[in-house]
Design a protein around this motif. Structure first.
Motif, short mmCIF file in Angstrom:
data_model
loop_
_atom_site.label_atom_id
_atom_site.label_comp_id
_atom_site.label_asym_id
_atom_site.label_seq_id
_atom_site.Cartn_x
_atom_site.Cartn_y
_atom_site.Cartn_z
N MET A 137 0.82 -1.21 0.00
CA MET A 137 0.00 0.00 0.00
C MET A 137 0.86 1.26 0.00
SD MET A 137 -2.99 -0.93 2.76
CE MET A 137 -3.77 0.70 2.57
N TYR A 138 0.24 2.37 -0.39
CA TYR A 138 0.78 3.71 -0.19
C TYR A 138 0.02 4.41 0.94
CZ TYR A 138 3.54 4.13 -4.56
OH TYR A 138 4.45 4.00 -5.56
N PHE A 139 -1.31 4.44 0.80
CA PHE A 139 -2.10 5.28 1.70
C PHE A 139 -3.51 4.72 1.83
CE2 PHE A 139 -2.96 6.74 -2.56
CZ PHE A 139 -4.33 6.98 -2.55
N ALA A 140 -4.25 5.29 2.75
CA ALA A 140 -5.70 5.05 2.86
C ALA A 140 -6.37 6.39 3.16
CB ALA A 140 -6.00 4.04 3.97
N ALA A 141 -7.58 6.54 2.67
CA ALA A 141 -8.36 7.75 2.94
C ALA A 141 -9.28 7.49 4.12
CB ALA A 141 -9.18 8.14 1.70
N GLN A 142 -9.30 8.42 5.08
CA GLN A 142 -10.15 8.24 6.25
C GLN A 142 -10.51 9.59 6.86
OE1 GLN A 142 -9.95 4.71 8.58
NE2 GLN A 142 -9.38 5.87 10.42
N ASP A 143 -11.81 9.82 7.00
CA ASP A 143 -12.30 11.05 7.61
C ASP A 143 -11.70 12.30 6.98
OD1 ASP A 143 -13.79 9.49 9.40
OD2 ASP A 143 -12.11 9.37 10.81
N GLY A 144 -11.60 12.28 5.66
CA GLY A 144 -11.08 13.43 4.94
C GLY A 144 -9.57 13.57 4.98
N GLU A 145 -8.89 12.60 5.57
CA GLU A 145 -7.44 12.63 5.67
C GLU A 145 -6.83 11.53 4.79
OE1 GLU A 145 -5.61 14.78 7.44
OE2 GLU A 145 -7.28 15.81 8.44
N THR A 146 -5.59 11.75 4.37
CA THR A 146 -4.82 10.73 3.68
C THR A 146 -3.82 10.15 4.67
OG1 THR A 146 -5.06 11.89 1.56
CG2 THR A 146 -3.32 10.24 1.71
N ILE A 147 -3.97 8.86 4.97
CA ILE A 147 -3.18 8.21 6.02
C ILE A 147 -2.02 7.44 5.40
CG2 ILE A 147 -3.27 6.67 8.01
CD1 ILE A 147 -5.16 9.10 8.21
N ASP A 148 -0.83 7.65 5.91
CA ASP A 148 0.36 6.95 5.42
C ASP A 148 0.30 5.48 5.82
OD1 ASP A 148 2.85 6.01 4.71
OD2 ASP A 148 3.97 7.67 5.60
N CYS A 149 0.16 4.62 4.81
CA CYS A 149 0.18 3.16 5.04
C CYS A 149 1.25 2.52 4.16
CB CYS A 149 -1.18 2.56 4.70
SG CYS A 149 -2.56 3.21 5.64
N SER A 150 2.28 3.27 3.82
CA SER A 150 3.27 2.81 2.85
C SER A 150 3.95 1.53 3.32
CB SER A 150 4.32 3.90 2.59
OG SER A 150 4.89 4.36 3.79
N GLY A 151 3.98 0.56 2.39
CA GLY A 151 4.60 -0.72 2.67
C GLY A 151 3.70 -1.71 3.38
N LYS A 152 2.51 -1.29 3.79
CA LYS A 152 1.60 -2.16 4.52
C LYS A 152 0.83 -3.07 3.56
CE LYS A 152 2.82 -0.17 8.33
NZ LYS A 152 3.68 -0.87 9.29
N SER A 153 0.20 -4.10 4.12
CA SER A 153 -0.51 -5.09 3.32
C SER A 153 -1.99 -4.75 3.18
CB SER A 153 -0.37 -6.47 3.97
OG SER A 153 -1.28 -7.39 3.41
N PHE A 154 -2.47 -4.73 1.94
CA PHE A 154 -3.90 -4.51 1.74
C PHE A 154 -4.71 -5.69 2.29
CE2 PHE A 154 -7.98 -3.98 -0.32
CZ PHE A 154 -8.15 -2.61 -0.29
N LYS A 155 -4.11 -6.86 2.35
CA LYS A 155 -4.81 -8.01 2.94
C LYS A 155 -5.11 -7.74 4.41
CE LYS A 155 -2.69 -11.44 -0.13
NZ LYS A 155 -1.73 -12.56 -0.19
N ASP A 156 -4.15 -7.14 5.11
CA ASP A 156 -4.40 -6.77 6.51
C ASP A 156 -5.53 -5.75 6.60
OD1 ASP A 156 -2.47 -8.46 7.48
OD2 ASP A 156 -0.91 -6.92 7.63
N PHE A 157 -5.53 -4.78 5.68
CA PHE A 157 -6.57 -3.76 5.63
C PHE A 157 -7.93 -4.43 5.40
CE2 PHE A 157 -7.66 0.56 3.39
CZ PHE A 157 -8.50 0.90 4.45
N LEU A 158 -7.96 -5.39 4.51
CA LEU A 158 -9.19 -6.10 4.18
C LEU A 158 -9.77 -6.82 5.40
CD1 LEU A 158 -10.58 -6.39 1.37
CD2 LEU A 158 -9.42 -8.59 1.14
N ASN A 159 -8.87 -7.32 6.23
CA ASN A 159 -9.29 -8.11 7.39
C ASN A 159 -9.42 -7.29 8.67
OD1 ASN A 159 -9.40 -10.63 6.01
ND2 ASN A 159 -7.17 -10.75 6.07
#
Length: 444
Positions: A253-275
């Motif tokens: 991942m690069y980032f995630a959008a949340q509550d109008g903010e762009t959150i740094d998630c660089s290098g993280k797994s989208f599978k973890d995000f999914l779960n």
């Protein structure tokens, strides 16, 4: 809200399938803006892109903002956005034919040129800004790009160059079914080295010939192996939406959008995000918008969203913005031609095309692939593209079909020289190695 399943992610691609009567063509093209006097890159100020935007807003364009920063404009289905180094990009609306595409391009560039002229700024279409060092390029203050700037040096040697000193032309096409997707991705992947040779325009770096005809492609090849280049499974009969889904899930991942903010998630797994196991977003599970955002951070030469994106062309001349989508439309939107080209490339293997892809950035039309030069392949494919456009028979007011937009490409292959070859000749002989003259002569 229930967690997304893998089937939901695959169905995202299925939902992009179109009926033949509803297919369209999308064009996105980036340009460099420069100071007419100094030839230096535009600033993020009222004297630069912000001034351009203020003028365009008087024509009905509306703000796109990130907090207090103006980062783009929108009008109807059109949007104007800024790349990390303030390259300006128009994302056009879906069009039925290349006549409509070219009309859209002409109207937009005329409007942009009028705005730039009021600020003593110019526009140039070229794949790599030829006259400045990295530190001379101004940056767009946008959170997503800040995250990428920090991440890029960890995964490749030229990612920051890609972000700030390159410009491209991208074309988007629909697919009818998973089988159609498989055929189109195979064909487009096999033709990528040929397209690179046809659409190269980046041979100069910091006022010197850089040894490449398509330096922008070379940069992409050294940006991030996890998310750029050619995809091996596009060459296999097993290619499927599911395989692309699996590939995308493994891209960091690069980032995630949340509550109008762009959150740094660089290098993280989208599978973890999914779960729901991503602490950066408080453990919430990813939704379909997050999947869409994640797919936008994949930069392969052929990219899948709810349509196919073909990303292997440098930014180019004004007329080139019409010839690039015309070339691919004649191939992908003629059933007969698509089948003929699929038969032509069906036995081509990933490793062989990959080698040509790596080499074509340097040697262009002279690159060999299956015993022929890319120039020979290009002539054959171009003739079929023209045939496909003639068969589509979309006519303008002069009763010309879309094949008229291939003229520059036929001229190129007749000479055996692409725009980079011609620019190198002019740079040595006509411009006497004065890069400023490129801007004087090639500016829109």
């Amino acid at each position: 809200m229930e967690k997304l399943t893998k089937k939901d992610l695959i169905n995202y691609f299925t939902s992009g399938e179109k009926n033949p009567e509803n297919i369209s063509i999308g064009t996105e093209h980036e340009k460099f803006i420069f100071n007419l006097k100094t030839k230096k890159p535009v600033e993020y100020s009222e004297k630069g892109v912000l001034g351009i935007f203020e003028i365009l807003k008087k024509n009905g364009w509306n703000d796109i903002r990130e907090k207090n920063n103006l980062i783009g404009l929108k009008k109807g289905d059109h949007s104007i956005t800024l790349e990390p180094g303030l390259q300006i990009e128009l994302s056009g609306s879906p069009q039925k034919n290349i006549h409509e595409t070219c009309k859209e391009v002409n109207l937009y560039l005329k409007e942009l040129k009028e705005a730039c002229s009021k600020l003593n700024l110019g526009i140039i279409g070229i794949g790599f800004v030829p006259n400045v060092k990295f530190e001379e390029v101004h940056h767009l203050p946008k959170k997503r790009y800040e995250i990428m700037r920090n991440y890029m040096p960890k995964v490749g040697s030229l990612g920051l160059e890609m972000m700030h000193r390159t410009a491209a032309t991208q074309v988007n096409f629909d697919y009818l079914s998973e089988e159609d997707f498989k055929i189109k991705t195979k064909v487009a992947s096999c033709l990528t080295p040929i397209a690179i040779s046809l659409f190269s325009y980046s041979p100069i770096t910091e006022n010197k010939i850089n040894g490449y005809l398509n330096y922008r492609t070379h940069i992409w090849q050294n940006t991030d192996k996890d998310r750029s280049g050619l995809l091996p499974f596009f060459f296999e009969t097993s290619n499927s939406y599911e395989q692309y889904c699996d590939y995308a899930l493994d891209v960091p991942m690069y980032f995630a959008a949340q509550d109008g903010e762009t959150i740094d998630c660089s290098g993280k797994s989208f599978k973890d995000f999914l779960n729901g196991n991503l602490k950066e977003v408080g453990g919430r599970a990813a939704n379909i918008d997050d999947w869409n955002n994640h797919l936008s951070t994949i930069f392969t030469e052929i990219r899948l969203k709810k349509y196919l994106e073909i990303r292997c062309a440098d930014s180019c001349s004004w007329s080139g913005i019409c010839s690039i989508p015309a070339f691919w439309t004649g191939i992908l939107y003629s059933e007969k031609v698509l089948k003929e080209i699929f038969d032509y490339v069906n036995k081509w293997k990933f490793l062989d095309v990959q080698q040509a892809y790596l080499q074509a950035s340097k040697t262009g039309f002279k690159t060999e692939l299956y015993g022929k030069s890319l120039l020979e392949h290009a002539k054959f494919i171009l003739s079929l593209s023209s045939k496909g456009l003639e068969e589509r028979n979309y006519l303008n007011s002069n009763n010309d079909n879309e094949s008229i937009f291939l003229k520059d490409l036929f001229d190129m292959t007749d000479k055996g020289k692409n725009l980079s070859d011609l620019l190198i000749e002019d740079f040595d002989l006509k411009y006497n190695k004065d890069t400023n003259k490129i801007f004087d002569e090639k500016a829109f």
